[in-house]
Write a protein that holds these residues in place. Structure first.
Motif, mmCIF file in Angstrom:
data_model
loop_
_atom_site.group_PDB
_atom_site.id
_atom_site.type_symbol
_atom_site.label_atom_id
_atom_site.label_comp_id
_atom_site.label_asym_id
_atom_site.label_seq_id
_atom_site.Cartn_x
_atom_site.Cartn_y
_atom_site.Cartn_z
ATOM 1 N N ALA A 48 24.121 8.115 6.699
ATOM 2 C CA ALA A 48 25.322 7.343 6.395
ATOM 3 C C ALA A 48 26.142 7.945 5.270
ATOM 4 C CB ALA A 48 24.936 5.904 6.036
ATOM 5 N N ASN A 49 25.461 8.569 4.292
ATOM 6 C CA ASN A 49 26.163 9.093 3.116
ATOM 7 C C ASN A 49 25.332 10.218 2.498
ATOM 8 O OD1 ASN A 49 27.519 9.574 0.719
ATOM 9 N ND2 ASN A 49 27.899 7.409 0.287
ATOM 10 N N PRO A 50 25.547 11.458 2.932
ATOM 11 C CA PRO A 50 24.745 12.580 2.436
ATOM 12 C C PRO A 50 24.858 12.812 0.927
ATOM 13 C CG PRO A 50 25.978 13.206 4.403
ATOM 14 C CD PRO A 50 26.508 11.887 3.962
ATOM 15 N N SER A 78 0.833 -1.196 0.000
ATOM 16 C CA SER A 78 0.000 0.000 0.000
ATOM 17 C C SER A 78 0.874 1.255 0.000
ATOM 18 C CB SER A 78 -0.891 0.017 1.236
ATOM 19 O OG SER A 78 -0.112 0.250 2.406
ATOM 20 N N GLY A 79 0.253 2.370 -0.359
ATOM 21 C CA GLY A 79 0.974 3.632 -0.323
ATOM 22 C C GLY A 79 1.412 3.998 1.084
ATOM 23 N N ALA A 80 0.565 3.729 2.068
ATOM 24 C CA ALA A 80 0.912 4.045 3.454
ATOM 25 C C ALA A 80 2.134 3.270 3.918
ATOM 26 C CB ALA A 80 -0.282 3.747 4.366
ATOM 27 N N THR A 81 2.202 1.988 3.540
ATOM 28 C CA THR A 81 3.359 1.168 3.907
ATOM 29 C C THR A 81 4.614 1.678 3.220
ATOM 30 O OG1 THR A 81 2.002 -0.791 4.286
ATOM 31 C CG2 THR A 81 4.332 -1.154 3.830
ATOM 32 N N PHE A 82 4.495 2.009 1.935
ATOM 33 C CA PHE A 82 5.681 2.466 1.223
ATOM 34 C C PHE A 82 6.162 3.817 1.736
ATOM 35 C CE2 PHE A 82 7.959 4.435 -2.372
ATOM 36 C CZ PHE A 82 9.033 3.550 -2.406
ATOM 37 N N ALA A 83 5.261 4.676 2.144
ATOM 38 C CA ALA A 83 5.683 5.964 2.700
ATOM 39 C C ALA A 83 6.552 5.743 3.943
ATOM 40 C CB ALA A 83 4.464 6.813 3.034
ATOM 41 N N LYS A 84 6.173 4.781 4.780
ATOM 42 C CA LYS A 84 7.001 4.453 5.948
ATOM 43 C C LYS A 84 8.363 3.918 5.519
ATOM 44 C CE LYS A 84 2.982 3.135 8.765
ATOM 45 N NZ LYS A 84 2.305 1.974 9.441
ATOM 46 N N LEU A 85 8.361 3.048 4.521
ATOM 47 C CA LEU A 85 9.611 2.479 4.030
ATOM 48 C C LEU A 85 10.513 3.572 3.449
ATOM 49 C CD1 LEU A 85 10.021 -0.814 2.060
ATOM 50 C CD2 LEU A 85 11.110 1.244 1.213
ATOM 51 N N MET A 86 9.929 4.489 2.701
ATOM 52 C CA MET A 86 10.720 5.548 2.094
ATOM 53 C C MET A 86 11.306 6.478 3.153
ATOM 54 S SD MET A 86 12.149 7.070 -0.407
ATOM 55 C CE MET A 86 11.556 5.955 -1.689
ATOM 56 N N ARG A 87 10.512 6.855 4.135
ATOM 57 C CA ARG A 87 11.015 7.742 5.183
ATOM 58 C C ARG A 87 12.174 7.092 5.943
ATOM 59 N NH1 ARG A 87 5.374 9.593 5.564
ATOM 60 N NH2 ARG A 87 4.877 7.875 6.969
ATOM 61 N N ARG A 88 12.050 5.803 6.221
ATOM 62 C CA ARG A 88 13.131 5.108 6.926
ATOM 63 C C ARG A 88 14.386 5.047 6.056
ATOM 64 N NH1 ARG A 88 12.422 2.376 11.428
ATOM 65 N NH2 ARG A 88 14.316 1.444 12.291
ATOM 66 N N THR A 89 14.189 4.750 4.780
ATOM 67 C CA THR A 89 15.327 4.674 3.859
ATOM 68 C C THR A 89 16.056 6.013 3.777
ATOM 69 O OG1 THR A 89 14.217 2.975 2.540
ATOM 70 C CG2 THR A 89 16.007 4.186 1.482
ATOM 71 N N VAL A 90 15.312 7.084 3.576
ATOM 72 C CA VAL A 90 15.915 8.415 3.462
ATOM 73 C C VAL A 90 16.707 8.764 4.719
ATOM 74 C CG1 VAL A 90 15.385 10.882 3.336
ATOM 75 C CG2 VAL A 90 14.251 9.288 1.785
ATOM 76 N N SER A 91 16.124 8.508 5.887
ATOM 77 C CA SER A 91 16.774 8.842 7.147
ATOM 78 C C SER A 91 18.109 8.104 7.298
ATOM 79 C CB SER A 91 15.846 8.496 8.314
ATOM 80 O OG SER A 91 16.486 8.709 9.546
ATOM 81 N N ILE A 92 18.106 6.810 7.025
ATOM 82 C CA ILE A 92 19.315 6.003 7.207
ATOM 83 C C ILE A 92 20.372 6.339 6.167
ATOM 84 C CG2 ILE A 92 20.220 3.641 7.114
ATOM 85 C CD1 ILE A 92 17.483 2.763 8.293
ATOM 86 N N VAL A 93 19.965 6.428 4.918
ATOM 87 C CA VAL A 93 20.930 6.669 3.835
ATOM 88 C C VAL A 93 21.562 8.050 3.956
ATOM 89 C CG1 VAL A 93 21.184 6.947 1.344
ATOM 90 C CG2 VAL A 93 19.867 5.028 2.266
ATOM 91 N N HIS A 94 20.778 9.065 4.214
ATOM 92 C CA HIS A 94 21.327 10.414 4.332
ATOM 93 C C HIS A 94 22.289 10.535 5.506
ATOM 94 C CE1 HIS A 94 18.109 12.741 1.820
ATOM 95 N NE2 HIS A 94 18.818 11.900 1.099
#
Length: 289
Positions: free
Chosen positions: A148-150, A130-146
């Motif tokens: 670790a490597n801006p 669902s879109g709601a699930t993916f929004a959570k996944l995207m926010r987590r990904t952005v937070s961790i990746v940025h």
């Protein structure tokens, strides 16, 4: 009155500066490809780079079906200048990813990517959640990746087929998906032109719905991350379609345009001498640095 005129004159340049000039130079998109078929990653990339780019392809599309240990990532297997790299949670364990089970692995992956890389977790998510699930996944990904490597851009890569057909029932509306788009650094889309739904991107119903419901309201930089044009209409029509797609990318200020030069799941690979020449002409025109 003189004082009012002076104020207006002083203010006009500031006001004009907030409006992009129609004559301002917009950077051309980078042109690149996925390179698929039989052979090693480097052999396939070298072949595609020469055939479609004359050695000038700027970005390679690369994938891993899981989050690989450091040093074993697929993007490392070629000498491409830039990478657009995708991974998925191990075993498609989306809930585990959201629970933080793979945070440490993702940090290592992000740290290893060269600055300027494009990266996504779970491309074409509309097929699977669902879109709601993916929004959570995207926010987590952005937070961790940025953290670790801006220097790495995190993209949300959408699936035009689902935005056209809603075959899995996850895109009745853009709810959730627009939140993911706003969380990402940029948004991209995979658009294919099979025999049953052939045509240029500008006429693709899935692309146009995505553009209206995600790209426009998000306001994010955008690009065509996978584009495949099948051979059902012959070489001349395929060339015309490719050229029109490139024109669209330029008109709408796309950051990149990546062709799917692979035989996987269709006859997408450019094999004719004239269509390869057309691709090389695009590579010659495209942004190089």
């Amino acid at each position: 009155m003189k004082r009012l005129v002076a104020v207006l004159i002083a203010t006009v340049p500031l006001l004009m500066g907030t409006i992009p000039s129609s004559s301002a130079a917009v950077p051309l998109p980078w042109f690149g490809a996925n390179a698929g078929g039989d052979g090693t990653s480097q052999q396939l990339w070298d072949e595609t780079n020469q055939q479609l780019g004359g050695g000038k392809l700027a970005i390679r599309r690369s994938f891993d079906s899981t989050i690989k240990p450091a040093g074993r990532e697929e993007w490392r297997r070629t000498d491409a200048k830039r990478q657009f790299y995708s991974v998925k949670p191990p075993g498609n364990d989306v809930q585990g990813f959201l629970d933080g089970k793979y945070d440490a692995q993702l940090r290592v992956t992000a740290k290893g990517l060269p600055s300027g890389s494009r990266f996504t977790v779970y491309h074409e998510p509309e097929d699977n959640m669902s879109g709601a699930t993916f929004a959570k996944l995207m926010r987590r990904t952005v937070s961790i990746v940025h953290a670790a490597n801006p220097g790495v851009e995190v993209w949300y890569v959408a699936m035009a087929y689902q935005w056209e057909t809603n075959a899995k029932g996850n895109v009745d509306t853009n709810a959730g998906w627009i939140d993911a788009a706003r969380a990402a650094d940029a948004v991209g889309i995979d658009v294919y032109s099979p025999g049953w739904d052939f045509g240029p991107i500008r006429g693709d119903r899935g692309f146009n719905r995505w553009w209206k419901e995600l790209r426009v309201p998000s306001g994010k930089p955008w690009g065509i991350v996978e584009r495949g044009i099948d051979d059902s209409r012959g070489e001349t029509v395929r060339i015309q379609t490719l050229r029109d797609d490139w024109a669209l990318a330029k008109e709408r200020g796309a950051v990149l345009f990546l062709y799917w030069n692979s035989p996987r799941d269709g006859t997408w690979k450019l094999t004719g001498s004239r269509e390869r020449a057309a691709a090389r002409a695009i590579a010659q025109e495209a942004r190089q640095s």
